[in-house]
Scaffold this motif. Structure first.
Motif, short mmCIF file in Angstrom:
data_model
loop_
_atom_site.label_atom_id
_atom_site.label_comp_id
_atom_site.label_asym_id
_atom_site.label_seq_id
_atom_site.Cartn_x
_atom_site.Cartn_y
_atom_site.Cartn_z
N ALA A 1 1.87 1.76 -3.54
CA ALA A 1 0.74 2.29 -4.29
C ALA A 1 0.57 3.79 -4.04
CB ALA A 1 -0.54 1.55 -3.91
N LYS A 2 0.76 4.21 -2.80
CA LYS A 2 0.65 5.63 -2.46
C LYS A 2 1.72 6.45 -3.17
CE LYS A 2 0.39 8.72 1.55
NZ LYS A 2 0.45 8.80 3.04
N LYS A 3 2.94 5.92 -3.23
CA LYS A 3 4.03 6.60 -3.92
C LYS A 3 3.74 6.70 -5.42
CE LYS A 3 8.14 8.31 -4.69
NZ LYS A 3 8.44 9.73 -4.37
N LEU A 4 3.24 5.62 -6.01
CA LEU A 4 2.89 5.64 -7.43
C LEU A 4 1.83 6.67 -7.73
CD1 LEU A 4 2.79 1.82 -8.28
CD2 LEU A 4 4.26 3.53 -9.36
N PHE A 5 0.87 6.81 -6.83
CA PHE A 5 -0.22 7.76 -7.03
C PHE A 5 0.31 9.18 -7.18
CE2 PHE A 5 -3.66 10.54 -5.61
CZ PHE A 5 -4.74 10.05 -6.33
N SER A 6 1.42 9.48 -6.50
CA SER A 6 2.00 10.83 -6.58
C SER A 6 2.85 11.02 -7.83
CB SER A 6 2.84 11.11 -5.33
OG SER A 6 4.01 10.30 -5.31
N GLU A 7 3.21 9.92 -8.51
CA GLU A 7 4.07 10.00 -9.69
C GLU A 7 3.30 9.97 -11.00
OE1 GLU A 7 7.39 10.38 -9.69
OE2 GLU A 7 7.48 10.42 -7.50
N VAL A 8 2.08 9.47 -10.97
CA VAL A 8 1.27 9.31 -12.18
C VAL A 8 0.28 10.47 -12.27
CG1 VAL A 8 -0.40 7.84 -13.37
CG2 VAL A 8 1.54 6.81 -12.16
N HIS A 9 0.07 10.98 -13.49
CA HIS A 9 -0.77 12.16 -13.67
C HIS A 9 -1.91 11.88 -14.66
CE1 HIS A 9 3.31 13.64 -12.56
NE2 HIS A 9 2.59 14.32 -11.68
N GLU A 10 -2.91 12.71 -14.60
CA GLU A 10 -4.07 12.59 -15.49
C GLU A 10 -3.61 12.51 -16.94
OE1 GLU A 10 -8.12 15.10 -16.71
OE2 GLU A 10 -6.96 15.65 -14.92
N GLY A 11 -4.17 11.54 -17.67
CA GLY A 11 -3.85 11.39 -19.08
C GLY A 11 -2.63 10.54 -19.38
N ASP A 12 -1.91 10.07 -18.36
CA ASP A 12 -0.73 9.25 -18.59
C ASP A 12 -1.10 7.89 -19.18
OD1 ASP A 12 1.04 11.14 -17.71
OD2 ASP A 12 1.53 10.16 -15.81
N HIS B 1 0.83 -1.21 0.00
CA HIS B 1 0.00 0.00 0.00
C HIS B 1 0.87 1.26 0.00
CE1 HIS B 1 -4.08 -1.60 0.25
NE2 HIS B 1 -3.60 -2.57 1.00
N SER B 2 2.03 1.19 0.63
CA SER B 2 2.96 2.33 0.60
C SER B 2 3.48 2.56 -0.81
CB SER B 2 4.13 2.08 1.55
OG SER B 2 3.69 2.02 2.89
N ASN C 1 -6.26 -6.62 -13.09
CA ASN C 1 -5.90 -5.21 -13.19
C ASN C 1 -6.80 -4.49 -14.20
OD1 ASN C 1 -3.84 -5.53 -11.35
ND2 ASN C 1 -2.21 -5.65 -12.87
N ALA C 2 -7.06 -5.15 -15.32
CA ALA C 2 -7.95 -4.56 -16.33
C ALA C 2 -9.34 -4.32 -15.75
CB ALA C 2 -8.02 -5.48 -17.55
N GLN C 3 -9.83 -5.28 -14.97
CA GLN C 3 -11.17 -5.15 -14.39
C GLN C 3 -11.24 -3.99 -13.40
OE1 GLN C 3 -13.86 -7.63 -15.15
NE2 GLN C 3 -14.84 -5.72 -14.57
N VAL C 4 -10.22 -3.86 -12.55
CA VAL C 4 -10.19 -2.77 -11.57
C VAL C 4 -10.20 -1.42 -12.28
CG1 VAL C 4 -8.73 -1.61 -9.85
CG2 VAL C 4 -9.10 -4.07 -9.71
N MET C 5 -9.38 -1.28 -13.31
CA MET C 5 -9.31 0.00 -14.02
C MET C 5 -10.58 0.28 -14.81
SD MET C 5 -6.40 1.08 -12.96
CE MET C 5 -6.40 2.60 -13.89
N ALA C 6 -11.14 -0.75 -15.44
CA ALA C 6 -12.35 -0.56 -16.25
C ALA C 6 -13.57 -0.25 -15.39
CB ALA C 6 -12.60 -1.81 -17.09
N ASP C 7 -13.59 -0.76 -14.16
CA ASP C 7 -14.73 -0.52 -13.27
C ASP C 7 -14.74 0.88 -12.68
OD1 ASP C 7 -15.79 -3.00 -13.70
OD2 ASP C 7 -15.03 -3.89 -11.84
N ALA C 8 -13.59 1.56 -12.70
CA ALA C 8 -13.50 2.90 -12.12
C ALA C 8 -14.27 3.90 -12.99
CB ALA C 8 -12.04 3.33 -12.00
N ALA D 1 -5.77 -0.27 -7.68
CA ALA D 1 -6.88 0.20 -6.85
C ALA D 1 -6.69 1.66 -6.46
CB ALA D 1 -7.00 -0.68 -5.61
N ALA D 2 -5.42 2.10 -6.36
CA ALA D 2 -5.14 3.51 -6.07
C ALA D 2 -5.11 4.34 -7.35
CB ALA D 2 -3.80 3.63 -5.34
N LEU D 3 -4.46 3.82 -8.38
CA LEU D 3 -4.28 4.58 -9.62
C LEU D 3 -5.59 4.83 -10.36
CD1 LEU D 3 -1.04 2.86 -10.98
CD2 LEU D 3 -1.21 5.11 -9.90
N CYS D 4 -6.57 3.96 -10.15
CA CYS D 4 -7.84 4.12 -10.87
C CYS D 4 -8.56 5.41 -10.50
CB CYS D 4 -8.74 2.91 -10.65
SG CYS D 4 -9.41 2.78 -8.98
N LYS D 5 -8.14 6.06 -9.41
CA LYS D 5 -8.76 7.32 -8.99
C LYS D 5 -8.23 8.51 -9.78
CE LYS D 5 -9.06 5.32 -4.37
NZ LYS D 5 -8.47 5.31 -3.01
#
Length: 203
Positions: free
Chosen positions: A84-95, A81-82, A127-134, A110-114
């Motif tokens: 995932a939190k770090k990745l969330f800060s590195e990835v941006h809208e539209g990437d 989870h740590s 992974n595809a299902q998690v992202m597609a369900d968001a 589960a974090a990046l889908c937000k």
């Protein structure tokens, strides 16, 4: 010219290390000796730790074994989870992201889908299902290939060919271990091929 027994065993071990599980009959044809001779060779090679005999043939020795995918989901959960939190800060809208299969990458998804508007290319059904369900209008590409039900993933030549059609901003990958000499490692050679291909096509 007929090979000496020791030379033949060395070649058998090398062949199985590269080809994976091989049958006695296939080795008998390849080395032009009887199945009984191959069985004796495999017994010797198994005893010396060069391969593992299985019913009707032999397979390479696995130097590292992993727990099942579902067991790994609960292992080191806080660390995952740590990450995932770090990745969330590195990835941006539209990437655009490559994401391979693993318990860590599933938690990451589960974090990046937000994050809105991501393009995700993955060989993992989960992974595809998690992202597609968001509800963030992601584009999700599920790579087709040889399917493994244990980890709900695809691997193989078709996956590698499809990866080569994309270019990504990031590759979100899992690994089994890290070593100063060996670098990043994976227990599954097919998964390692996918990861290498994703790295090659990422900025």
């Amino acid at each position: 010219m007929t090979l000496k027994a020791n030379d033949r065993r060395l070649l058998i071990a090398e062949h199985i290390a590269g080809a994976g599980e091989v049958t006695v009959d296939a080795l008998s044809v390849l080395f032009d000796v009887s199945p009984e001779t191959i069985r004796r060779d495999l017994t010797r090679l198994d005893a010396s730790g060069d391969l593992r005999k299985v019913h009707g043939g032999a397979r390479p020795v696995r130097l590292h074994t992993e727990n099942s995918f579902y067991e790994r989901m609960s292992e080191d959960a806080q660390a995952k989870h740590s990450i995932a939190k770090k990745l969330f800060s590195e990835v941006h809208e539209g990437d655009t992201l490559f994401v391979d299969t693993g318990s860590t990458t599933l938690i990451a998804c589960a974090a990046l889908c937000k994050i809105p508007g991501l393009t995700v290319i993955t060989n993992s059904v989960q992974n595809a299902q998690v992202m597609a369900d968001a509800c963030n209008q992601h584009r999700v590409f599920l790579l087709g290939g040889v399917f493994s039900s244990e980890a709900s993933q695809t691997t193989g030549a078709l996956v590698l060919e499809q990866i080569d059609r994309f270019q990504a901003d990031h590759a979100v990958l899992t690994c089994v271990g890290m070593d100063i000499a060996a670098g990043v490692t994976n227990a599954n050679c097919h998964e390692a091929e996918v990861a290498r291909a994703m790295i090659k096509r990422s900025e």
